[in-house]
Structure formats: C-alpha cells, structure tokens
Write an enzyme that holds these catalytic residues in place. Structure first.
Site, PDB file in Angstrom:
ATOM      1  N   TYR A 161       0.839  -1.206   0.000  1.00 15.87           N
ATOM      2  CA  TYR A 161       0.000   0.000   0.000  1.00 15.87           C
ATOM      3  C   TYR A 161       0.871   1.252   0.000  1.00 15.87           C
ATOM      4  CZ  TYR A 161      -3.820   3.130   1.605  1.00 15.87           C
ATOM      5  OH  TYR A 161      -4.759   4.129   1.729  1.00 15.87           O
ATOM      6  N   SER A 216      -4.880  12.454   1.623  1.00 16.80           N
ATOM      7  CA  SER A 216      -4.054  11.278   1.392  1.00 16.80           C
ATOM      8  C   SER A 216      -2.829  11.346   2.287  1.00 16.80           C
ATOM      9  CB  SER A 216      -3.607  11.202  -0.065  1.00 16.80           C
ATOM     10  OG  SER A 216      -2.648  10.172  -0.244  1.00 16.80           O
ATOM     11  N   ARG A 275      -1.451   8.171  -3.822  1.00 18.93           N
ATOM     12  CA  ARG A 275      -2.367   7.173  -3.279  1.00 18.93           C
ATOM     13  C   ARG A 275      -3.694   7.821  -2.871  1.00 18.93           C
ATOM     14  NH1 ARG A 275       0.492   4.575   1.567  1.00 18.93           N
ATOM     15  NH2 ARG A 275      -0.584   6.157   2.800  1.00 18.93           N
ATOM     16  N   ASP A 276      -4.750   7.009  -2.843  1.00 22.12           N
ATOM     17  CA  ASP A 276      -6.077   7.479  -2.422  1.00 22.12           C
ATOM     18  C   ASP A 276      -6.530   8.659  -3.271  1.00 22.12           C
ATOM     19  OD1 ASP A 276      -5.900   5.593  -0.363  1.00 22.12           O
ATOM     20  OD2 ASP A 276      -5.044   7.035   1.029  1.00 22.12           O
ATOM     21  N   ASP A 296      -8.094   0.133  -2.644  1.00 24.83           N
ATOM     22  CA  ASP A 296      -8.788   1.273  -3.258  1.00 24.83           C
ATOM     23  C   ASP A 296      -8.262   1.689  -4.626  1.00 24.83           C
ATOM     24  OD1 ASP A 296     -10.236   1.316  -0.915  1.00 24.83           O
ATOM     25  OD2 ASP A 296      -9.307   3.128  -0.126  1.00 24.83           O
ATOM     26  N   ASP A 310      -8.557   4.862  11.474  1.00 26.31           N
ATOM     27  CA  ASP A 310      -8.696   5.096  10.037  1.00 26.31           C
ATOM     28  C   ASP A 310      -8.236   6.495   9.646  1.00 26.31           C
ATOM     29  OD1 ASP A 310      -9.877   2.587   9.405  1.00 26.31           O
ATOM     30  OD2 ASP A 310     -11.801   3.304  10.129  1.00 26.31           O
TER      31      ASP A 310
END
Length: 449
Positions: A173, A185, A178-179, A225, A404
């Site tokens: 990951y 992010s 990313r994201d 994701d 999270d």
C-alpha cells in the site's frame, strides 16, 4: 510498523498528555510530555502519541480453520528490471490450507498494552484474546519494509519448530498519489516527483525481504482502493492523472511478487457498496482481467480481496437501509455477481473477505462512510470455513484498534469522513492507536470474543 522513540526534554509546562493522546507533530501546540507510564513516540511527521511504556508482546501463532467445501483500461506493459527467479507452479487450491498464520509482535504488543488500560475484567480478558487472532500488516511506507524481514525470519523459525509451514499476511500500500479520490491522502510518493520509480524501488525492497525466506508463504493484498478508483472515479482529475501510473505500478508489483514462487496475491476490489452496483460489475471485471493478462497472467495472482478496512457483512441477515437500490447488498451477493464476470473475462475468481470490523450492521448513515464508524464490533474470526466455494478465507485485513484517520480538522491529513456524525471522535491520526474505538470493537464483537 515500528515507532521511533522521541527524545524527551525536561518539561517546560505542567500539562502532560494522557495515554493514547497526541503529544507532538507538525503544528501541534499542546502537551509534549506524557503521564507516568507512557512515552511520547513519533508515528509520522504530523503525529506523535502517548503510548504505554511496555516491554512488548509475544509472538503467537493462529491456525485458520479449514473446510472440506469445494470450493476498462488496458495497463501498459512494464519491462523495467527483470523479475526474480522462482517456481512458477502455484499449489493447487486454497493457499491457506495446511498453513498456520504468523502474528507479529508489534500488533500483539499494541493489543496487550490496550488491554492493560481496560479496568473491567471481562472486557480485559476479551481484549487480550484479540492478540491471538491473525491480521494483516500494512506496509504503507518504505521505512516499514525492513520489518518484513523480521517477521519472515520469526515465521520461518516457528514453522521449523512446529513442523507446520507458516503464512505471513501483508498489504502492499504505497502507490504514488495514493487514495486519488479521497479528501486527504497520507501517501509518501508523488507521481510528479519520481513516484513511479520510487514505487518500483519499494517493491524491489519487499521482494528482497521475501526472497530470503522461501520456506514462508506470503499472502499479499495489493493496493487497497487503487483499481476500484479506476473503475468509478476517473472523473476525479487526480485519479485520471494517476491511471497510467497506478496500472504500471500494480503490474510491476504482481509480476515481481509472482516470480518469487511463494507469494499469493489478491488484488483489492473495493466492496459491495462500491463495485458491487450492477453497472460497475462488468467494467470492474474487465479492468482486472486486462491488467492480469497484460501482466502475463501471473500464476500466483489468486484472485481478489473485498471489504478491506470496511464494515460490510459477508452475509447480511437483511439489507441495511443504506444499501437500498443495490441488489448486491453484502459481500456474498457482490462476490456471486462478480465471479462469473471475472471468469468470463479470464481472471481467477477466488476471494478473501475482510470481516475484522463487520460484527455490527446498520450503523452507518451512508454506505460510503468508512472512518472509525461508531459502534462497530469485531466480526467473524479468520477461517477457511466460509460456506462459499469462491471465498478462500475470511480474514482480518485491518488491525482492529488502529485508527482510520483523524477527526482533527486542523490536521493536514484531515478527511471530512472522519468528522461525520457516525465517526467515532475524537480520533487520532490514521494508523495510530485509538483506545476507545478498540474497546468498542471488543465489547460489540459478534460473535463475542
């Protein structure tokens, strides 16, 4: 992951942070020392946290129960660096069968320290039992990759001692940008700043760690994701700009891991509330299949992972009101609908499903709410007795208790989802320990711990 101890200076103020509270980070103006029995440790440049001063945990092993049930864009090719040598013949059948799962000292220590701060004896005993349940380890920064060698070495020693081979579960990951569709992010790589080359180096470092321990089987979830964003979110400029790089990076990752001969990969496929909508099934299957075939149909790509770090039930007793309009209202319906599409497109239709925080249903205001959902409980324990032939295993992909994301609106990494009414607050930065949330996961676990 490993926290680096922060050198403590003599306190200039009387205020001290409570256990698990913030004690430092960019822009932090509060207490920088902790109460007795806790130490301020650095998680990332934005966040330091008061963690209990413990001696660490012990390494434990969990055996996954087995079952007799029989079970849109074309990515560019990558030719940067040759893949490492290894067997190209994967074992027939479920890669979890016949193996024990290694549990890291790191998560064990987190859980034990958290249990020490629970006063109720029944809750404390239940909390301690979590240390014996296997979960995945997230490698979300390059700095954590050397820890993988430590885990693999310990797993190899355990397997040699017990006579039962071991699995180490990891999550890859660290994509650049990313994201891409998220409000914030925490990725460390940027496409504009040598991101693809940095990611290839990150994968090469993971490969080097695994290559040293061919006797240990690795199960890897690849980039939560990322590919799902390429199915539904190309209207987002950042995702459109990242599409080619995402595909190139994921292709490189599965090719390099495949060549080792002991890594079984599951590409992340979002969840029922994302790709499970009927209009998304065909495009999703085609994307996975195109990437797979363009990568040379890597033989150790086993299938897909769903519901990673999410809250959906594998099989819901009844549809949650938030799922209205989607006939695939839980992960079993999603998998049943997606599997034939995958098979038709030429992608292996095997799955693992995260149920680590899915013990309580009907607790979200919207299906897209993902951040520290209030009232969540630990779910079904990891097992291969899934009752669904296409599902290799129920797993805990998200280590329960690790946040999270933060509810602090002034944080550079704040995402509005973490400030919604159904998000548990106040919450610390992503990946750091969230004691109150962990305690709720324990008390609301279904089945009970």
């Amino acid at each position: 992951m490993i926290f680096l101890a922060l050198a403590l200076l003599p306190a200039l103020v009387s205020a001290q942070g409570a256990v698990y509270s913030q004690c430092g980070g960019q822009g932090w103006t509060g207490a920088t020392t902790c109460v007795a029995g806790a130490t301020c440790v650095v998680s990332n440049p934005y966040y330091s946290q008061c963690l209990p001063s413990t001696g660490g945990g012990t390494t434990t092993t969990s055996t996954v129960a087995t079952t007799s049930t029989v079970a849109t864009s074309t990515p560019p090719s990558t030719s940067t660096a040759s893949a490492p040598g290894g067997s190209q013949t994967p074992a027939v059948g479920n890669p979890y069968e016949g193996y024990d799962i290694y549990i890291t000292d790191y998560y064990t220590a987190e859980v034990n320290a958290a249990a020490d701060n629970i006063t109720d004896a029944t809750t404390k005993a239940a909390a301690l039992s979590v240390a014996n349940i296997p979960s995945f380890t997230w490698f979300d920064t390059v700095s954590k990759v050397p820890d993988l060698g430590t885990y693999l070495s310990a797993a190899s020693a355990q397997g040699n001692s017990s006579g039962t081979p071991m699995i180490v579960q990891i999550i890859v990951y660290d994509l650049p940008d990313r994201d891409c569709a998220a409000a914030a992010s925490n990725g460390e790589f940027s496409i504009a700043d040598n991101g693809q080359a940095n990611y290839f180096d990150y994968i090469d470092q993971i490969v080097a760690q695994i290559k040293a321990f061919p006797d240990v089987r690795v199960v890897a979830i690849i980039e939560p994701d990322s590919l799902a964003n390429l199915v539904t979110n190309l209207s987002v400029e950042k995702c459109a700009n990242a599409q080619t790089t995402y595909l190139a990076c994921v292709t490189y990752a599965i090719q390099q891991l495949n060549a080792l001969g002991n890594v079984y990969s599951y590409l992340d496929a979002g969840h029922a509330g994302w790709l499970g909508w009927p209009a998304n099934l065909g495009p999703a299957a085609q994307l996975f299949a195109n990437l797979y075939t363009s990568a040379g149909s890597p033989s150790f790509v086993r299938g897909l992972a769903t519901n990673v770090a999410n809250y959906n039930a594998l099989t819901a007793a009844s549809p949650d009101p938030i799922t209205q309009g989607n006939p695939n209202y839980d992960e079993s319906h999603y998998i049943a609908a997606l599997a034939p599409e995958l098979t038709s497109a030429g992608f292996p239709a095997h799955f693992i499903v995260d149920q680590g925080r899915s013990g309580v249903q009907n607790i979200r205001a919207q299906w897209g709410d993902w951040c520290n959902v209030k009232g969540a409980g630990f779910g079904t324990r990891p097992t291969t007795s899934t009752g669904i032939s296409a599902v290799d295993a129920i797993v805990w992909a998200k280590p329960g208790g690790e946040s999270d994301g933060t509810s602090n609106t002034s944080s550079p990494r704040y995402d509005f989802h973490c400030g919604q009414a159904d998000a548990d607050q106040p919450a610390p930065e992503a990946g750091t320990w969230f004691q109150e949330f962990f305690t709720t996961l324990v008390t609301k676990a279904n089945p009970p711990l």
